[in-house]
Motif scaffolding. Structure first.
Motif, PDB file in Angstrom:
ATOM      1  N   UNK A 175       0.833  -1.209   0.000  1.00  0.00           N
ATOM      2  CA  UNK A 175       0.000   0.000   0.000  1.00  0.00           C
ATOM      3  C   UNK A 175       0.864   1.254   0.000  1.00  0.00           C
ATOM      4  N   UNK A 176       2.023   1.189   0.674  1.00  0.00           N
ATOM      5  CA  UNK A 176       2.938   2.325   0.627  1.00  0.00           C
ATOM      6  C   UNK A 176       3.402   2.601  -0.793  1.00  0.00           C
ATOM      7  N   UNK A 177       3.692   1.541  -1.523  1.00  0.00           N
ATOM      8  CA  UNK A 177       4.106   1.684  -2.932  1.00  0.00           C
ATOM      9  C   UNK A 177       2.972   2.262  -3.767  1.00  0.00           C
ATOM     10  N   UNK A 178       1.785   1.691  -3.613  1.00  0.00           N
ATOM     11  CA  UNK A 178       0.650   2.102  -4.448  1.00  0.00           C
ATOM     12  C   UNK A 178       0.289   3.570  -4.241  1.00  0.00           C
ATOM     13  N   UNK A 179       0.431   4.046  -3.008  1.00  0.00           N
ATOM     14  CA  UNK A 179       0.046   5.416  -2.681  1.00  0.00           C
ATOM     15  C   UNK A 179       1.231   6.382  -2.734  1.00  0.00           C
ATOM     16  N   UNK A 180       2.390   5.888  -3.207  1.00  0.00           N
ATOM     17  CA  UNK A 180       3.605   6.706  -3.306  1.00  0.00           C
ATOM     18  C   UNK A 180       3.937   7.352  -1.962  1.00  0.00           C
ATOM     19  N   UNK A 181       3.830   6.573  -0.892  1.00  0.00           N
ATOM     20  CA  UNK A 181       4.104   7.084   0.449  1.00  0.00           C
ATOM     21  C   UNK A 181       5.591   7.375   0.615  1.00  0.00           C
ATOM     22  N   UNK A 182       5.898   8.400   1.391  1.00  0.00           N
ATOM     23  CA  UNK A 182       7.294   8.707   1.688  1.00  0.00           C
ATOM     24  C   UNK A 182       7.882   7.698   2.663  1.00  0.00           C
ATOM     25  N   UNK A 233       8.208  -4.667  -2.707  1.00  0.00           N
ATOM     26  CA  UNK A 233       7.553  -3.492  -3.276  1.00  0.00           C
ATOM     27  C   UNK A 233       7.966  -2.175  -2.635  1.00  0.00           C
ATOM     28  N   UNK A 234       9.046  -2.161  -1.856  1.00  0.00           N
ATOM     29  CA  UNK A 234       9.390  -0.975  -1.068  1.00  0.00           C
ATOM     30  C   UNK A 234       9.577   0.273  -1.929  1.00  0.00           C
ATOM     31  N   UNK A 235      10.196   0.126  -3.097  1.00  0.00           N
ATOM     32  CA  UNK A 235      10.405   1.277  -3.974  1.00  0.00           C
ATOM     33  C   UNK A 235      11.241   2.347  -3.295  1.00  0.00           C
ATOM     34  N   UNK A 236      10.796   3.594  -3.403  1.00  0.00           N
ATOM     35  CA  UNK A 236      11.550   4.702  -2.827  1.00  0.00           C
ATOM     36  C   UNK A 236      11.144   5.016  -1.392  1.00  0.00           C
ATOM     37  N   UNK A 239      11.269   2.524   4.997  1.00  0.00           N
ATOM     38  CA  UNK A 239      10.543   1.657   5.917  1.00  0.00           C
ATOM     39  C   UNK A 239      11.162   1.815   7.301  1.00  0.00           C
ATOM     40  N   UNK A 240      10.323   2.045   8.298  1.00  0.00           N
ATOM     41  CA  UNK A 240      10.802   2.162   9.671  1.00  0.00           C
ATOM     42  C   UNK A 240      10.243   1.010  10.490  1.00  0.00           C
ATOM     43  N   UNK A 241      11.107   0.307  11.184  1.00  0.00           N
ATOM     44  CA  UNK A 241      10.710  -0.753  12.101  1.00  0.00           C
ATOM     45  C   UNK A 241      10.854  -0.190  13.512  1.00  0.00           C
ATOM     46  N   UNK A 242       9.713  -0.077  14.225  1.00  0.00           N
ATOM     47  CA  UNK A 242       9.724   0.561  15.540  1.00  0.00           C
ATOM     48  C   UNK A 242       8.959  -0.282  16.547  1.00  0.00           C
ATOM     49  N   UNK A 243       9.308  -0.135  17.847  1.00  0.00           N
ATOM     50  CA  UNK A 243       8.605  -0.900  18.881  1.00  0.00           C
ATOM     51  C   UNK A 243       7.287  -0.231  19.256  1.00  0.00           C
ATOM     52  N   UNK A 244       6.185  -0.996  19.246  1.00  0.00           N
ATOM     53  CA  UNK A 244       4.889  -0.383  19.542  1.00  0.00           C
ATOM     54  C   UNK A 244       4.761   0.034  21.007  1.00  0.00           C
ATOM     55  N   UNK A 245       5.554  -0.581  21.905  1.00  0.00           N
ATOM     56  CA  UNK A 245       5.459  -0.204  23.312  1.00  0.00           C
ATOM     57  C   UNK A 245       6.351   0.987  23.670  1.00  0.00           C
ATOM     58  N   UNK A 246       7.208   1.421  22.709  1.00  0.00           N
ATOM     59  CA  UNK A 246       8.046   2.604  22.913  1.00  0.00           C
ATOM     60  C   UNK A 246       8.047   3.417  21.616  1.00  0.00           C
ATOM     61  N   UNK A 247       6.903   3.990  21.274  1.00  0.00           N
ATOM     62  CA  UNK A 247       6.761   4.641  19.959  1.00  0.00           C
ATOM     63  C   UNK A 247       7.675   5.838  19.745  1.00  0.00           C
ATOM     64  N   UNK A 248       8.239   6.373  20.818  1.00  0.00           N
ATOM     65  CA  UNK A 248       9.121   7.527  20.664  1.00  0.00           C
ATOM     66  C   UNK A 248      10.498   7.141  20.140  1.00  0.00           C
ATOM     67  N   UNK A 249      10.843   5.847  20.187  1.00  0.00           N
ATOM     68  CA  UNK A 249      12.160   5.418  19.731  1.00  0.00           C
ATOM     69  C   UNK A 249      12.234   5.381  18.208  1.00  0.00           C
ATOM     70  N   UNK A 250      13.421   5.666  17.686  1.00  0.00           N
ATOM     71  CA  UNK A 250      13.592   5.775  16.231  1.00  0.00           C
ATOM     72  C   UNK A 250      13.547   4.424  15.532  1.00  0.00           C
TER      73      UNK A 250
END
Length: 556
Positions: A175-182, A233-236, A239-250
């Motif tokens: 969906x990120x690819x299809x919608x040209x998401x940043x 399909x990542x394209x440009x 992608x960020x992989x983040x912990x849902x229990x610590x959303x402030x972490x990069x």
């Protein structure tokens, strides 16, 4: 939830009625609890709870069905799994609505087109682009958040199919690819990609950024953060992989960028439960098609090969495979080379079990000498035997096979050799210089700093840090003679080094802790204070520093 539903399907096929009813009731209770937790009492909650009860009521009724109706085809299992994903998405959408967030549930088959293969469907990228843009862009333009179930797509005959393991991540990147998401954010129960498996290497740390190719290699070789298919399909988009229990972490960024080229090794990964099958024989030399027949025989049994190694003499060819499939592989290979074995052109098929494949990964390894030497030099002192080695011409990874019982030690040794737990770790070879940190910056300290930083006197010494009572200054590349003069001038004005540009306010112990997070080369802490510094020195030793003392008080 997916594993529980798959277990229910297995219980249904086995005729374990009690287990089917128990699992269905447990899942119904969990889904109902989630529905009640995110919605207030009223029509929305009643409708949602009724939908949950109907779905799991149908599952429970299957326990009373005739045996012939319980045999679930792959398509039927997909329908079962789809029910769980569908309910989860509806509950999430209802939760957003209950908090006055405009959202709308969108059926996955409306936006994800596939080849229709049950259980492991592959997405049709072009058709998905068209469907997703048509269905989702009008919602987004109105400020409505679409909620799409992950893991699912449209079947070839209008039904629903699953995308296989990692399918939810794949849905997000599609969906990120299809919608040209940043960017696409994948919320996980881990802090991101790590330099190693933390269960094996306790000081593994989060990798801030990976190239897409590096992430794919790590995912293939055992890092279970996401499935490699999700990167197709990542394209440009980043992608960020983040912990849902610590959303402030990069977390970890995965993108096409190449970073830290001076530090070519990013991480290591491992696959346990491996075996090596080897086909050997003098009759193989120069004979075309031996490799094709070898891997054709393995393909016939549906066996995935994780590593290939072949001698340049063509006398042998070996493949790393799952240990559980070793017997099937040997049988298939013996059948494939039956005539050659009878003529003694092929000696036979050997199987070596109880192995693990370790992969050292980094895009910057290409063209960087010294990587392989440092890997194997880390293993030699522990007498860890390398059974097989494979390295592609791209040098994106070096993979090798060791005994499974030595795999953990091998990973820890390589991780330590490249200082991957440290900021700035991953260099190809150990630095030839020694990093110096001064504890104290009085008259003696300033004089010593000037001597070390002098260009004519520091071929093998590099002053990287200065610590005083107010804080510290740290330069990973070393303090220049001008830096030292500026620090000295500041001290003559009765100011701490923490008050200088890029200085950091901290206590002695905090300063040593911060400096120890960096990949220093043979670090030495030189104590030129007149204070009781025993606890600070003990911390420095524990952090890997050697000590030089011009201060007698810690010894008294």
């Amino acid at each position: 939830m997916t594993d529980a539903l798959l277990g229910l399907a297995a219980d249904l096929s086995r005729g374990d009625d009690a287990a089917v009813r128990r699992t269905a009731a447990d899942l119904r209770e969990r889904y109902e609890g989630s529905a009640r937790a995110v919605t207030a009492s009223g029509d929305a909650r009643r409708d949602l709870v009724a939908r949950v009860r109907n779905a799991f009521g149908e599952l429970e009724s299957l326990a009373s069905a005739p045996r012939m109706l319980r045999e679930l085809s792959p398509r039927s299992i997909d329908q079962l799994l789809a029910a769980g994903e569908d309910l989860a998405a509806r509950i999430f959408s209802a939760g957003l609505a209950a908090r006055a967030v405009r959202s709308e549930y969108v059926s996955a088959p409306d936006v994800i087109a596939t080849d229709g293969r049950p259980g492991q469907a592959s997405p049709d990228l072009a058709a998905t682009d068209r469907r997703a843009r048509t269905r989702l862009r009008p919602l987004l333009s109105k400020g409505t958040i679409p909620v799409v179930p992950g893991f699912l797509g449209a079947g070839s005959e209008g039904g629903v199919v699953t995308l296989g393991r990692g399918g939810s991540d794949l849905t997000a990147t599609l969906l990120g690819r299809s919608l040209a998401a940043h960017s696409v954010v994948l919320w996980k129960d881990v802090p991101g990609f790590l330099t190693a498996d933390p269960r094996v290497v306790p000081d593994a740390r989060v990798i801030p950024q990976l190239n897409v190719r590096e992430a794919a290699e790590l995912a293939y070789y055992g890092a279970k953060v996401l499935h490699p298919r999700a990167l197709i399909p990542a394209g440009r988009a980043r992608i960020f992989v983040r912990p849902f229990d610590r959303p402030e972490e990069a977390g970890t960024e995965i993108s096409s960028r190449r970073t830290l080229e001076r530090y070519p090794v990013k991480a290591l990964s491992a696959i346990s439960g491996q075996a090596l099958v080897t086909v050997t024989g003098n009759g193989m030399l120069g004979v075309p098609g031996i490799a094709a027949r070898t891997f054709g025989a393995l393909h016939h049994e549906g066996i995935s090969v994780s590593l290939i190694s072949q001698a340049s003499s063509e006398h042998s060819i070996c493949a790393g495979i799952p240990e559980a499939q070793a017997d099937a592989a040997r049988k298939s290979l013996l059948e494939a080379f039956r005539e050659e074995v009878s003529r003694r052109e092929v000696d036979g098929v050997e199987v070596l079990r109880g192995l693990a494949t370790i992969s050292v990964v980094g895009l910057g390894m290409a063209g960087t000498p010294g990587i392989a030497a440092r890997v194997f030099n880390a293993l030699a002192p522990a007498k860890i035997n390398v059974v097989a080695i494979a390295q592609g011409s791209s040098e994106l990874n070096i993979s090798f096979v060791v005994e499974a019982v030595r795999s953990g030690e091998a990973q820890r040794r390589i991780h330590d050799a490249f200082q991957l737990s440290k900021i700035g770790g991953g260099r190809a070879s150990a630095s030839e210089h020694t990093d110096i940190v001064l504890l104290g910056f009085g008259q003696v300290g300033r004089t010593l700093a000037g001597l070390i930083a002098s260009p004519s006197r520091r071929p093998r010494l590099r002053l990287v840090g200065v610590v005083d009572r107010g804080g510290y200054v740290f330069r990973p590349a070393g303090l220049s003679s001008r830096d030292v003069r500026d620090l000295a001038a500041s001290k003559t004005r009765a100011r701490s080094v923490a008050e200088t540009p890029r200085g950091v306010a901290a206590g002695d112990r905090e300063a040593i802790e911060a400096l120890a997070e960096h990949a220093l080369s043979r670090p030495i802490l030189v104590d030129v204070t007149a204070a009781k510094t025993g606890s600070v020195l003990a911390q420095a030793v524990a952090s890997g520093f050697d000590l030089v003392l011009a201060n007698k008080r810690p010894l008294s």
